[in-house]
Design a protein around this motif. Structure first.
Motif, PDB file in Angstrom:
ATOM      1  N   UNK A   1     -40.722 -13.583 -31.476  1.00 54.70           N
ATOM      2  CA  UNK A   1     -41.326 -14.675 -31.374  1.00 54.70           C
ATOM      3  C   UNK A   1     -42.822 -15.122 -30.494  1.00 54.70           C
ATOM      4  N   UNK A   2     -42.102 -14.637 -29.570  1.00 48.62           N
ATOM      5  CA  UNK A   2     -43.858 -14.612 -28.014  1.00 48.62           C
ATOM      6  C   UNK A   2     -44.942 -13.347 -29.160  1.00 48.62           C
ATOM      7  N   UNK A   3     -45.114 -13.057 -29.605  1.00 50.87           N
ATOM      8  CA  UNK A   3     -45.955 -12.419 -30.549  1.00 50.87           C
ATOM      9  C   UNK A   3     -46.732 -13.123 -30.527  1.00 50.87           C
ATOM     10  N   UNK A   4     -47.279 -13.867 -31.722  1.00 50.20           N
ATOM     11  CA  UNK A   4     -48.108 -15.020 -31.796  1.00 50.20           C
ATOM     12  C   UNK A   4     -48.516 -15.564 -30.507  1.00 50.20           C
ATOM     13  N   UNK A   5     -48.058 -16.127 -29.292  1.00 48.05           N
ATOM     14  CA  UNK A   5     -48.359 -17.041 -28.391  1.00 48.05           C
ATOM     15  C   UNK A   5     -49.130 -15.924 -27.634  1.00 48.05           C
TER      16      UNK A   5
ATOM     17  N   UNK B   1     -48.152 -12.068 -19.879  1.00 49.48           N
ATOM     18  CA  UNK B   1     -46.634 -11.297 -20.432  1.00 49.48           C
ATOM     19  C   UNK B   1     -46.104 -10.791 -18.881  1.00 49.48           C
ATOM     20  N   UNK B   2     -46.484 -11.004 -17.878  1.00 49.21           N
ATOM     21  CA  UNK B   2     -46.026 -10.978 -16.376  1.00 49.21           C
ATOM     22  C   UNK B   2     -44.935 -12.065 -16.471  1.00 49.21           C
ATOM     23  N   UNK B   3     -45.164 -12.776 -16.932  1.00 46.69           N
ATOM     24  CA  UNK B   3     -44.348 -14.281 -16.523  1.00 46.69           C
ATOM     25  C   UNK B   3     -43.817 -14.109 -17.379  1.00 46.69           C
ATOM     26  N   UNK B   4     -43.957 -13.897 -19.001  1.00 41.98           N
ATOM     27  CA  UNK B   4     -42.904 -13.722 -19.729  1.00 41.98           C
ATOM     28  C   UNK B   4     -41.444 -12.775 -19.660  1.00 41.98           C
ATOM     29  N   UNK B   5     -42.108 -11.252 -18.855  1.00 43.77           N
ATOM     30  CA  UNK B   5     -41.183 -10.064 -18.091  1.00 43.77           C
ATOM     31  C   UNK B   5     -40.333 -11.366 -17.622  1.00 43.77           C
ATOM     32  N   UNK B   6     -40.618 -11.694 -15.904  1.00 41.72           N
ATOM     33  CA  UNK B   6     -39.991 -11.908 -15.112  1.00 41.72           C
ATOM     34  C   UNK B   6     -38.942 -13.274 -16.024  1.00 41.72           C
ATOM     35  N   UNK B   7     -39.097 -13.898 -16.299  1.00 42.52           N
ATOM     36  CA  UNK B   7     -38.579 -14.768 -17.215  1.00 42.52           C
ATOM     37  C   UNK B   7     -37.416 -14.036 -18.085  1.00 42.52           C
ATOM     38  N   UNK B   8     -37.432 -13.184 -18.706  1.00 50.64           N
ATOM     39  CA  UNK B   8     -36.238 -12.329 -19.381  1.00 50.64           C
ATOM     40  C   UNK B   8     -35.557 -11.978 -18.883  1.00 50.64           C
ATOM     41  N   UNK B   9     -36.636 -11.388 -17.343  1.00 48.76           N
ATOM     42  CA  UNK B   9     -35.424 -10.408 -16.927  1.00 48.76           C
ATOM     43  C   UNK B   9     -33.928 -11.348 -16.411  1.00 48.76           C
ATOM     44  N   UNK B  10     -33.982 -12.232 -16.070  1.00 51.28           N
ATOM     45  CA  UNK B  10     -32.169 -13.111 -15.411  1.00 51.28           C
ATOM     46  C   UNK B  10     -31.603 -13.302 -16.700  1.00 51.28           C
ATOM     47  N   UNK B  11     -31.643 -13.787 -18.111  1.00 57.41           N
ATOM     48  CA  UNK B  11     -30.873 -13.822 -19.060  1.00 57.41           C
ATOM     49  C   UNK B  11     -30.493 -12.600 -19.766  1.00 57.41           C
TER      50      UNK B  11
END
Length: 191
Positions: free
Chosen positions: A125-129, A145-155
């Motif tokens: 779902x992140x690829x198109x964005x 990319x860094x922001x997405x990785x940071x936000x995905x680390x929590x869940x």
């Protein structure tokens, strides 16, 4: 649009698979639900893309087909070789350690693949964005990319804790209590 097609595909399979599992849990009906969800995704894709690109029709352009085949070859080869690699490692493991180890390995691999579906859905779902941002400004791709990785680390961390904490229950839910009793090494590792 790609995300909408993926949502239609995965949500369609979920909506179709749940009644199949509840009323007739056979592989034939489950595969029929899978095929129907893919057909629904194709219809959604046609609905989204036809206004922009025109009607869908088969094309007999040899140069175009050759270009597509050449461009997709690395991806097709990777897909085929990854399947071959998975089977080769099972053959080597069977030869070196026996069938019981292969069974344990297959159960662990299957569980890892099932858990990995969650990460696959999020990444897909992140690829198109990210593609859109890359087309707008190549430098911003690193930031997003860094922001997405940071936000995905929590869940991701929370999911890892849940999977680790409830590992015997998850194995029993997916495979049944018999698997835990049949493979003492797995029960030892999990408990």
């Amino acid at each position: 649009w790609s995300s909408l097609v993926s949502i239609a595909m995965d949500a369609g399979f979920l909506v179709l698979a749940l009644p199949v599992i509840a009323f007739s849990p056979t592989m034939t009906w489950l595969m029929a639900a899978y095929a129907a969800s893919r057909l629904a995704a194709l219809l959604v894709a046609a609905r989204l893309y036809v206004p922009r690109f025109g009607s869908l029709r088969a094309v007999r352009d040899r140069v175009l087909w050759r270009t597509l085949a050449r461009g997709s070859f690395p991806f097709a080869a990777t897909s085929v070789l990854s399947l071959v690699y998975v089977r080769i490692d099972v053959l080597f493991l069977s030869y070196l350690s026996g069938s019981a180890t292969v069974g344990l390995y297959e159960a662990a691999t299957s569980l890892a693949v099932r858990v990995n579906v969650l990460a696959y859905i999020v990444n897909l779902s992140l690829y198109p964005f990210l593609s859109y941002r890359f087309a707008q400004d190549r430098r911003s791709l690193r930031i997003y990319t860094a922001r997405a990785i940071h936000q995905l680390l929590i869940p991701g961390f929370l999911a890892a804790v849940v999977f680790w904490g409830f590992r015997p229950d998850i194995i029993a839910l997916l495979y049944g209590e018999e698997v835990l009793r049949a493979t003492p090494s797995l029960a030892y590792f999990l408990l």
